[in-house]
Design a protein around this motif. Sequence first.
Motif, PDB file in Angstrom:
ATOM      1  N   LEU A 130      60.003 -21.228 -23.651  1.00 39.28           N
ATOM      2  CA  LEU A 130      59.092 -20.421 -22.848  1.00 39.28           C
ATOM      3  C   LEU A 130      57.655 -20.704 -23.304  1.00 39.28           C
ATOM      4  CD1 LEU A 130      59.493 -16.575 -22.168  1.00 39.28           C
ATOM      5  CD2 LEU A 130      57.327 -17.770 -22.157  1.00 39.28           C
ATOM      6  N   ILE A 131      56.880 -21.321 -22.455  1.00 42.68           N
ATOM      7  CA  ILE A 131      55.474 -21.618 -22.742  1.00 42.68           C
ATOM      8  C   ILE A 131      54.629 -20.621 -21.971  1.00 42.68           C
ATOM      9  CG2 ILE A 131      53.651 -23.360 -22.667  1.00 42.68           C
ATOM     10  CD1 ILE A 131      55.895 -25.478 -22.517  1.00 42.68           C
ATOM     11  N   ASP A 132      53.987 -19.716 -22.682  1.00 44.86           N
ATOM     12  CA  ASP A 132      53.196 -18.715 -21.977  1.00 44.86           C
ATOM     13  C   ASP A 132      51.968 -19.361 -21.357  1.00 44.86           C
ATOM     14  OD1 ASP A 132      52.671 -16.230 -20.972  1.00 44.86           O
ATOM     15  OD2 ASP A 132      51.768 -15.436 -22.796  1.00 44.86           O
ATOM     16  N   SER A 133      51.499 -18.767 -20.290  1.00 44.54           N
ATOM     17  CA  SER A 133      50.398 -19.329 -19.523  1.00 44.54           C
ATOM     18  C   SER A 133      49.159 -19.529 -20.387  1.00 44.54           C
ATOM     19  CB  SER A 133      50.053 -18.405 -18.350  1.00 44.54           C
ATOM     20  OG  SER A 133      48.868 -18.829 -17.718  1.00 44.54           O
ATOM     21  N   PHE A 134      48.457 -20.641 -20.147  1.00 43.15           N
ATOM     22  CA  PHE A 134      47.171 -20.876 -20.791  1.00 43.15           C
ATOM     23  C   PHE A 134      46.175 -19.784 -20.417  1.00 43.15           C
ATOM     24  CE2 PHE A 134      42.926 -22.869 -20.813  1.00 43.15           C
ATOM     25  CZ  PHE A 134      42.863 -23.230 -22.150  1.00 43.15           C
ATOM     26  N   ALA A 135      46.462 -19.060 -19.342  1.00 39.06           N
ATOM     27  CA  ALA A 135      45.578 -17.990 -18.894  1.00 39.06           C
ATOM     28  C   ALA A 135      45.564 -16.807 -19.849  1.00 39.06           C
ATOM     29  CB  ALA A 135      46.000 -17.503 -17.512  1.00 39.06           C
ATOM     30  N   ARG A 136      46.521 -16.726 -20.752  1.00 38.96           N
ATOM     31  CA  ARG A 136      46.622 -15.578 -21.658  1.00 38.96           C
ATOM     32  C   ARG A 136      46.017 -15.933 -23.006  1.00 38.96           C
ATOM     33  NH1 ARG A 136      47.365 -11.064 -18.649  1.00 38.96           N
ATOM     34  NH2 ARG A 136      48.838 -11.529 -16.960  1.00 38.96           N
TER      35      ARG A 136
END
Length: 366
Positions: A131-137
């Motif tokens: 699971l790669i969390d969004s770069f937006a976070r």
Amino acid sequence: MRRYLRRISLVAELRLFGVRVALVASGGGHVRQLLDLEPFWSSAEYFFVTEDTALTRALAAKHPVYFIPHVALGQARLGKPVAMLMAALRSFFRSWRIMWGKRPDVVITTGAGSSYFPVLFARMLGAKIVLIDSFARFAGPSAFARIAAPLAHIRVAQSADAGRNWPGSWVFDPFRRLDKSRPAKESLAFATVGATLPFERLVSLVDQAKRSGLLPEKVILQSGQPLKCEIDPSIEVHPTLTFEEVNSILARAEVVICHGGTGSIITALQQGCRVIVVPRSFARGEHYDDHQWEIAEAFAHRGLLSVVGNDDDIAGAIAHARASDPVCATLVPDDLIGELKSLVAEWKLGRIGDKAKVSDGVLPRI
């Protein structure tokens, strides 16, 4: 240790050919982040699971793609709980059919809402989940990351602060400024609302800026849907554009006015455009939450773009952008790609069991 890592990387290159990888993401910036990982997944048997957008339809012309309905918890927050539940029900059965038929060994997901059921069913069928969390976070994990974290074998944050606030995650910050000259620019401004939701306020602000002379350049607008209002007739309007068409325009555009999605922002910065961001507002019913404000403010703090605030001061934002030096920047996920190759090789060799978790941000080695 370096010799060991090189050996694992070589094994990964050789062994990925026998691994089936599912690349799962919603539309827009989420799926673009998966495309940045192509050096990892291109040597595997792969397929995409994503929403139906202009970008992903272009993707389907070159790669195996399975479409699922758009689902987001924020739909209920915007007063559409029935629509959310119906979309979730369709996604439930569609996701099960895809994962039952394809049986991936590994799932790489960048979220968000529509990704949950494919990830859940793949995990139930024995797949390893990254699971790669969004770069937006930038400050902490997204809602999707928090909900889907129990399903993941490996969790990846893309900023130091997000990693500190998401225990057990790896941290890879892919953001890089580029020390290069930007492409030669024309007298051209490009405005885009993104691939997922309409954004009438941005369209109105661009029209206002054109009519008042703030945008003397030729203006091309990607509107997301056929317009319901009249705008300056000199503006060239396209409801949708392919990824290749957008990149061609960005290479020539001096000014870009976009929503606060990371995909739109990063692709504009890659081409050295003067970027003006109009973040979607939850209070105005433009998005499911205010995460686009977090994105815009984080990029603005780094001196990369201008932001139109709650006062809708498009004139001030344009003036600020024209007075600032344009910046070239991009995402470089090379370190993450290398670790993913090593990780999959170890999984394939049976050296990391199903229950292995990352507790300190370091890949477990056997």
